[in-house]
Design an enzyme around this catalytic site. Structure first.
Site, mmCIF file in Angstrom:
data_model
loop_
_atom_site.group_PDB
_atom_site.id
_atom_site.type_symbol
_atom_site.label_atom_id
_atom_site.label_comp_id
_atom_site.label_asym_id
_atom_site.label_seq_id
_atom_site.Cartn_x
_atom_site.Cartn_y
_atom_site.Cartn_z
ATOM 1 C CE LYS A 214 -3.712 -2.648 2.055
ATOM 2 N NZ LYS A 214 -4.455 -3.121 3.213
ATOM 3 C CD GLN B 63 -3.385 -4.750 6.335
ATOM 4 O OE1 GLN B 63 -3.529 -3.694 5.723
ATOM 5 N NE2 GLN B 63 -3.677 -5.924 5.789
ATOM 6 C CG ASP C 63 -9.706 -0.733 4.720
ATOM 7 O OD1 ASP C 63 -9.281 -1.230 3.670
ATOM 8 O OD2 ASP C 63 -9.106 -0.805 5.817
HETATM 9 N N1 GUN Z 1 -6.513 -7.302 5.785
HETATM 10 C C1 GUN Z 1 -6.672 -8.039 4.671
HETATM 11 N N2 GUN Z 1 -7.236 -7.291 3.701
HETATM 12 C C2 GUN Z 1 -7.447 -6.065 4.219
HETATM 13 C C3 GUN Z 1 -7.989 -4.842 3.700
HETATM 14 O O1 GUN Z 1 -8.425 -4.749 2.545
HETATM 15 N N3 GUN Z 1 -8.009 -3.780 4.553
HETATM 16 C C4 GUN Z 1 -7.547 -3.868 5.823
HETATM 17 N N4 GUN Z 1 -7.618 -2.781 6.582
HETATM 18 N N5 GUN Z 1 -7.041 -4.978 6.335
HETATM 19 C C5 GUN Z 1 -6.983 -6.063 5.529
#
Ligand code: GUN
Length: 284
Positions: free
Chosen positions: A54, A98, A121
């Site tokens: 990211k 996350q 998200d």
């Molecule tokens: N953990 C696995 N996929 C995601 C996601 O798309 N966003 C977040 N915040 N955590 C994750």
């Protein structure tokens, strides 16, 4: 028949180019770069890789990445206080915590504490509700990315049957809302579905997100359908595979996503889109 692969890497690069152009336009008008805070709690190796990807995407499109990393002893009260601080910070447009979080922290409490305007998200009940009411604002990244992939394969949605296998809050449920918004006739399969194979067998579009390698068998797939595999599972031998028996499904589908290189890069690209949208909405 051998399916055509849907190249998620290539489609994600198109989205990232579009976001980079949007960031450049914003900056040309005198606004600062959008800013995304990534919050990582603990040292889960997969989460570290995701957060790194990211941050690399932010660099590519000109979004300011502000990483925060806390030990896995962080309390829920401490994390919520940090989110309150970030919600109030005018220099922050997007907050990404996350998942998964350590056991002492309730993920729903965290999701609901993030300001819906900074919820890049798209997990907050407000943003899920907006999507359910057909007025989406910040959309859950993975389902949003799946829609982009389907469009790239020429999918038209209307008068087409879609089956989502998996009913999670983050993928299966918002995927249903996205498919309905696009005009598909959508069905969701979950752990209480009587005959998942029969549901999949009549689908023009299948989206699979269950987190179990090989869960969907190749002979369930309708000839000429489009298969989107959201799963990403590491086998004992180190290989990464999806939730679908890819080799067998490929013999029946018209279009199919590979794992890796299908949905994964799209989730990150749509996060960048959401961060730009959040920044532009806040400065309008
Ligand atoms: N953990 C696995 N996929 C995601 C996601 O798309 N966003 C977040 N915040 N955590 C994750």
């Amino acid at each position: 028949m051998t399916a055509q692969l849907i190249d998620g890497k290539a489609v994600s690069l198109q989205v990232l180019d579009r976001v980079a152009a949007g960031v450049a336009t914003r900056r040309a008008s005198g606004a600062r770069a959008p800013a995304l805070v990534t919050v990582l709690v603990g040292g889960d190796p997969a989460s570290q890789v995701y957060v790194r990807n990211k941050r690399l995407a932010c660099e590519r499109v000109g979004i300011t990445s502000l990483p925060l990393h806390f030990p896995d002893t962080l309390t829920q009260a401490e994390l919520l206080a940090e989110i309150d601080r970030l919600n109030a910070d005018e220099a922050v447009d997007g907050i990404l915590v996350q998942m998964p979080l350590p056991a002492q922290i309730d993920p729903n409490a965290v999701i609901e504490r993030i300001s819906p305007t900074k919820d890049v998200d798209g997990f907050h009940p407000y943003n899920i509700g907006r999507l359910a009411c057909r007025v989406p604002v910040l959309r859950p990244c993975t389902p949003y990315g799946v829609i982009e992939l389907l469009k790239s394969a020429g999918e038209t949605f209307k008068r087409r049957t879609a089956v989502v296998v998996g009913a999670s809050n983050h993928v299966g449920r918002p995927m249903m809302l996205e498919l309905m918004l696009a005009g598909a006739t959508a069905t969701c399969c979950h752990r209480f579905t009587a005959d998942v194979a029969a549901e999949v067998a009549r689908a023009d579009i299948v989206v699979i997100a269950v987190g179990k390698p090989g869960f969907v068998k190749g002979d369930w797939i309708k000839a000429g359908s489009t298969v989107i595999d959201v799963g990403i599972n590491r086998l004992a031998d180190g290989r990464l595979v999806g939730d679908c028996d890819f080799e067998a499904a490929k013999q029946r589908a018209a279009f199919i996503t590979p794992v890796p290189g299908g949905v994964g890069p799209m989730t990150v690209a749509m996060l960048m889109q959401n961060t730009l949208d959040a920044a532009n909405a806040r400065t309008q």
